[in-house]
Write a protein that holds these residues in place. Structure first.
Motif, short mmCIF file in Angstrom:
data_model
loop_
_atom_site.label_atom_id
_atom_site.label_comp_id
_atom_site.label_asym_id
_atom_site.label_seq_id
_atom_site.Cartn_x
_atom_site.Cartn_y
_atom_site.Cartn_z
N UNK A 288 -25.33 -2.68 26.08
CA UNK A 288 -24.16 -3.54 26.02
C UNK A 288 -23.03 -2.86 27.12
N UNK A 289 -23.20 -1.85 27.51
CA UNK A 289 -21.97 -1.20 28.36
C UNK A 289 -22.47 -1.81 29.85
N UNK A 290 -21.46 -2.12 30.55
CA UNK A 290 -21.88 -2.47 31.92
C UNK A 290 -22.10 -1.42 32.87
N UNK A 291 -22.90 -1.68 33.92
CA UNK A 291 -23.27 -0.53 34.82
C UNK A 291 -24.57 -0.04 34.88
N UNK A 292 -25.08 0.35 36.04
CA UNK A 292 -26.35 0.99 36.24
C UNK A 292 -26.66 2.05 35.28
N UNK A 293 -27.91 2.12 34.94
CA UNK A 293 -28.47 3.04 34.07
C UNK A 293 -29.47 4.11 34.71
N UNK A 294 -29.13 5.47 34.39
CA UNK A 294 -29.76 6.42 34.77
C UNK A 294 -30.57 7.16 34.04
N UNK A 295 -32.10 7.42 34.23
CA UNK A 295 -32.81 7.81 33.21
C UNK A 295 -33.48 9.40 33.53
N UNK A 296 -33.35 10.30 32.67
CA UNK A 296 -33.53 11.54 32.85
C UNK A 296 -34.82 12.00 32.04
N UNK A 297 -35.86 12.39 32.30
CA UNK A 297 -37.27 12.64 31.49
C UNK A 297 -36.97 14.08 31.21
N UNK A 298 -37.63 14.49 30.00
CA UNK A 298 -37.97 15.96 29.69
C UNK A 298 -39.34 16.18 30.25
N UNK A 299 -39.30 17.45 30.70
CA UNK A 299 -40.78 18.13 31.09
C UNK A 299 -41.44 18.81 29.98
N UNK A 300 -42.45 18.12 29.54
CA UNK A 300 -43.19 18.55 28.40
C UNK A 300 -44.46 19.45 28.54
N UNK A 301 -44.73 20.70 28.38
CA UNK A 301 -46.00 21.27 28.19
C UNK A 301 -45.87 22.40 27.28
N UNK A 302 -47.39 23.04 27.12
CA UNK A 302 -47.46 24.03 26.12
C UNK A 302 -47.94 25.29 27.08
N UNK A 303 -48.10 26.47 26.32
CA UNK A 303 -48.75 27.64 26.99
C UNK A 303 -50.39 27.32 27.22
N UNK A 304 -50.72 27.32 28.18
CA UNK A 304 -52.26 26.91 28.19
C UNK A 304 -53.12 27.69 27.31
N UNK A 305 -52.89 28.92 27.32
CA UNK A 305 -53.87 29.88 26.64
C UNK A 305 -53.32 30.83 25.91
N UNK A 306 -53.75 30.90 24.42
CA UNK A 306 -53.10 31.59 23.37
C UNK A 306 -53.93 32.93 23.52
N UNK A 307 -53.51 33.87 22.42
CA UNK A 307 -54.21 35.04 22.27
C UNK A 307 -55.58 35.08 21.93
N UNK A 308 -55.82 33.86 21.01
CA UNK A 308 -57.23 33.73 20.56
C UNK A 308 -58.23 33.19 21.72
N UNK A 309 -57.38 32.55 22.93
CA UNK A 309 -58.62 32.23 23.73
C UNK A 309 -58.75 30.68 23.62
N UNK A 310 -58.02 30.25 22.74
CA UNK A 310 -58.11 28.62 22.57
C UNK A 310 -57.28 27.79 23.45
N UNK A 312 -54.89 25.58 24.20
CA UNK A 312 -54.11 24.59 23.51
C UNK A 312 -53.52 23.36 24.30
N UNK A 313 -53.47 23.50 25.44
CA UNK A 313 -53.06 22.58 26.43
C UNK A 313 -53.84 21.30 26.17
N UNK A 314 -55.20 21.62 26.29
CA UNK A 314 -56.23 20.33 25.98
C UNK A 314 -55.96 19.81 24.63
N UNK A 315 -55.57 20.49 23.63
CA UNK A 315 -55.52 20.00 22.28
C UNK A 315 -54.11 18.98 22.16
N UNK A 316 -53.19 19.67 22.94
CA UNK A 316 -51.88 18.91 22.81
C UNK A 316 -51.30 18.40 24.47
N UNK A 317 -52.09 17.30 24.64
CA UNK A 317 -51.76 16.79 26.07
C UNK A 317 -50.29 16.44 26.16
#
Length: 341
Positions: A288-310, A312-317
């Motif tokens: 409803x507010x007049x004017x141009x809109x700026x959109x800023x996106x979050x950067x999401x990622x997880x640690x690729x390798x855990x201590x168990x060697x799994x 996780x990055x493939x499991x949580x895209x």
């Protein structure tokens, strides 16, 4: 005193109801006579306690008296002229016990301010632990004894103190204890302070006027016990189901002319219990507010390798992570417009 202060004081006093005026007169007489005493003004929300505090503070400050206005919570303190939280003003320690004292040195600037104060107002008192009151009481006696040795025997060192609040609302928060212990932590269980309190009760609800907040219960068809109430029409917004338009229009009247006015925004709010509805309402208002809109996106990622060697990055895209909305974590997209809060 200034002419503006006198005008404000007179204006506030003209708005007092009869029961408020009686309490005000009693408190003023106690201050004028320097009768060290403790008062408690009891009343539910909307009963007019804050208005009474404002009238009392304005009257005394217009006569060059010093009034210290504090509250147990930050929000409540903002409603008092010159208000502060009790912990900030009186240096109350966060870890309290029955022997605690405030961190105020004799002869300090704060100690001199307390000595000269004609009145102490403490709002939302029932939410504070009784040990907080006892710590302030102990400290005031210690400060005031330098000027008046008999102050050690007087509650709050002989200062006039007015407490206010509603025992029907939130009591002190005490972790991992039962109901009896919570009640025991309230000021009403303080043997050093509560027996000396003169209690006033405000009963006329200034917000509800003729409605006292109690509605008759009704029973639905087939039910033996009445468990339901009909909400009065004047408390409802006539809107279609899941319609945000009517709600926003009702709460934020003249939004497009006032959205840059901080006072206008502070006086209005829409409360909802779910985060997704918060986002829907915010997005709706933003459009409803007049004017141009700026959109800023979050950067999401997880640690690729855990201590168990799994892997996780493939499991949580990233696509999955972008859908998560959790408390304390920013949304996937932050939308902004110039001038929009």
């Amino acid at each position: 005193m200034t002419h503006a202060q006198t005008q404000e004081s007179n204006h506030l006093q003209r708005g007092l109801k009869v029961e408020q005026k009686k309490i005000l007169d009693t408190l003023l007489q106690s201050v004028y006579r320097q009768e060290g005493w403790v008062f408690f003004v009891y009343g539910s929300g909307g009963i007019g306690k804050t208005y009474l505090w404002r009238a009392l503070i304005s009257k005394l400050r217009s006569e060059n008296h010093i009034v210290l206005a504090v509250a147990s919570s930050g929000i409540a303190s903002l409603l008092l002229p010159g208000g502060r939280t009790t912990h900030s003003r009186f240096k109350i320690p966060f870890a309290l016990n029955e022997y605690s004292c405030c961190n105020i040195d004799q002869g300090s600037d704060l100690a001199h301010l307390i000595e000269k104060a004609s009145l102490i107002i403490w709002d939302e008192a029932p939410t504070a632990h009784r040990h907080a009151f006892e710590a302030v009481d102990r400290t005031f006696r210690d400060i005031m004894q330098l000027r008046h040795p008999t102050s050690m025997e007087k509650v709050f060192g002989g200062k006039v103190v007015v407490l206010g609040g509603d025992f029907g609302q939130i009591l002190p928060v005490v972790k991992k204890v039962g109901r009896a212990d919570v009640i025991d932590a309230s000021i009403s269980k303080s043997l050093t302070i509560w027996p000396h309190c003169t209690v006033f009760k405000l009963e006329t609800n200034m917000r509800l006027l003729q409605r006292d907040g109690k509605l008759p219960a009704i029973a639905k068809e087939g039910e033996d016990e009445p468990m339901w109430i009909n909400i009065p029409d004047d408390l409802l917004i006539k809107a279609r189901e899941d319609s945000i338009d009517e709600m926003v229009e009702s709460v934020y009247l003249d939004l497009l002319q006032e959205y840059t006015n901080p006072t206008y925004l502070q006086q209005r709010a829409i409360l909802t219990s779910k985060y997704d509805m918060v986002d829907k309402i915010n997005d709706h208002i933003l459009k409803m507010i007049p004017g141009g809109e700026k959109v800023y996106k979050r950067a999401d990622r997880v640690c690729p390798i855990t201590k168990t060697g799994v892997n996780v990055e493939a499991l949580c895209p990233t696509e999955f992570l972008n859908t998560l909305q959790l408390p304390g974590i920013p949304n996937r997209e932050l939308k902004l417009k110039v001038g929009c809060p």
